[in-house]
Write an enzyme that holds these catalytic residues in place. Sequence first.
Site, PDB file in Angstrom:
ATOM      1  N   ASP A  61     -32.217 162.501 101.103  1.00 56.37           N
ATOM      2  CA  ASP A  61     -33.574 162.655 101.642  1.00 56.37           C
ATOM      3  C   ASP A  61     -33.590 162.418 103.147  1.00 56.37           C
ATOM      4  O   ASP A  61     -34.623 162.562 103.798  1.00 56.37           O
ATOM      5  CB  ASP A  61     -34.581 161.778 100.908  1.00 56.37           C
ATOM      6  N   SER A  62     -32.412 162.112 103.713  1.00 57.45           N
ATOM      7  CA  SER A  62     -32.253 162.088 105.165  1.00 57.45           C
ATOM      8  C   SER A  62     -32.516 163.458 105.775  1.00 57.45           C
ATOM      9  O   SER A  62     -32.657 163.579 107.000  1.00 57.45           O
ATOM     10  CB  SER A  62     -30.840 161.625 105.540  1.00 57.45           C
ATOM     11  N   ASP A 100     -30.817 163.012  96.024  1.00 58.04           N
ATOM     12  CA  ASP A 100     -31.728 161.879  96.161  1.00 58.04           C
ATOM     13  C   ASP A 100     -33.047 162.157  95.439  1.00 58.04           C
ATOM     14  O   ASP A 100     -33.626 163.239  95.579  1.00 58.04           O
ATOM     15  CB  ASP A 100     -32.038 161.622  97.633  1.00 58.04           C
ATOM     16  N   LYS A 130     -29.644 160.168  92.726  1.00 58.25           N
ATOM     17  CA  LYS A 130     -29.532 158.847  93.338  1.00 58.25           C
ATOM     18  C   LYS A 130     -30.915 158.249  93.504  1.00 58.25           C
ATOM     19  O   LYS A 130     -31.844 158.947  93.932  1.00 58.25           O
ATOM     20  CB  LYS A 130     -28.832 158.920  94.701  1.00 58.25           C
ATOM     21  N   GLU A 132     -33.046 154.644  94.965  1.00 56.82           N
ATOM     22  CA  GLU A 132     -32.969 153.442  95.784  1.00 56.82           C
ATOM     23  C   GLU A 132     -33.662 152.280  95.081  1.00 56.82           C
ATOM     24  O   GLU A 132     -34.748 152.452  94.519  1.00 56.82           O
ATOM     25  CB  GLU A 132     -33.630 153.678  97.139  1.00 56.82           C
ATOM     26  N   GLU A 199     -25.612 149.981 101.587  1.00 58.17           N
ATOM     27  CA  GLU A 199     -25.914 150.388 102.959  1.00 58.17           C
ATOM     28  C   GLU A 199     -26.304 149.221 103.845  1.00 58.17           C
ATOM     29  O   GLU A 199     -27.156 148.392 103.487  1.00 58.17           O
ATOM     30  CB  GLU A 199     -27.049 151.423 102.992  1.00 58.17           C
TER      31      GLU A 199
END
Length: 280
Positions: A61-62, A100, A130, A132, A199
Amino acid sequence: MSTLPLPESREAEIKRNAGGRLTAPDILRRKRSEPLVMLTAYTARMAEILDPHCDLLLVGDSLAQVIYGLPTTLPVSLEMMATHGAAVVRGSKRALVVIDMPFRSYEEGPEQAFRNASWLLQETGAGAVKIEGGIGLAETVSFLKARGIPVMSHIGLTPQSVHTLGGYKVQGRSNEDFSQIMQDAQALDNAGAFAIVVEAVVEALARSVTQAVECPTIGIGASPACDGQVLVVDDMLGMTERVARFVKRYENLSGRIDAAVAAYSQSVRARAFPEPANLY
């Protein structure tokens, strides 16, 4: 707890998967083996270039900042992730493609996460998602795995929580944070995550997490002791203006592109392009 297969060399893995794509169980087998290589990818052509060198391609999602110029990842939608995810799958052949789950697509609970994760995998052909978050998402990881969706977890600095974290700050400096992140990792490992991204945490914590869990850890601003590493491809290629301390630039593509465009501009203004070889 994850059932850890015997470690496997990259050569044996390639031979066993000749002509096929890596899977989440393949990645799980790489714990304490040859380090895993992971980069972000957002387009088919970039995926095609990266695929021979990477074990995993992350449709991160970057893309919010890298592709769309947004200030954070929070505005990213499922549709945006699906569009870029499908492109990366089309452009790659061997690497496991992980997508993501964007903000607001899984936090309500396991059922919401399953609906959106299953849609993403159906729409794109990717092999995993993925998400978070820490111990609070262990139930969701277990729920998804039980229903056939491999999950990569992400702990430490979680960009979707930038407002509650107070910014993009290194995590694990205090004893309390150190303990919490370790508990997060163990809970997600026990829930069945096939890998965990760690991270922007202090090196000693990343090393301890890697030793404590059975699934591979993939570091970004963490430790060389992690079972693999990931970077945003635009950062490592020198395409972004500012980067975090943990980024190593392996190329300065922005400078090379600037020079190439300047040469093109000059030749057009001088009527030196197109040349006879460029004409029909």
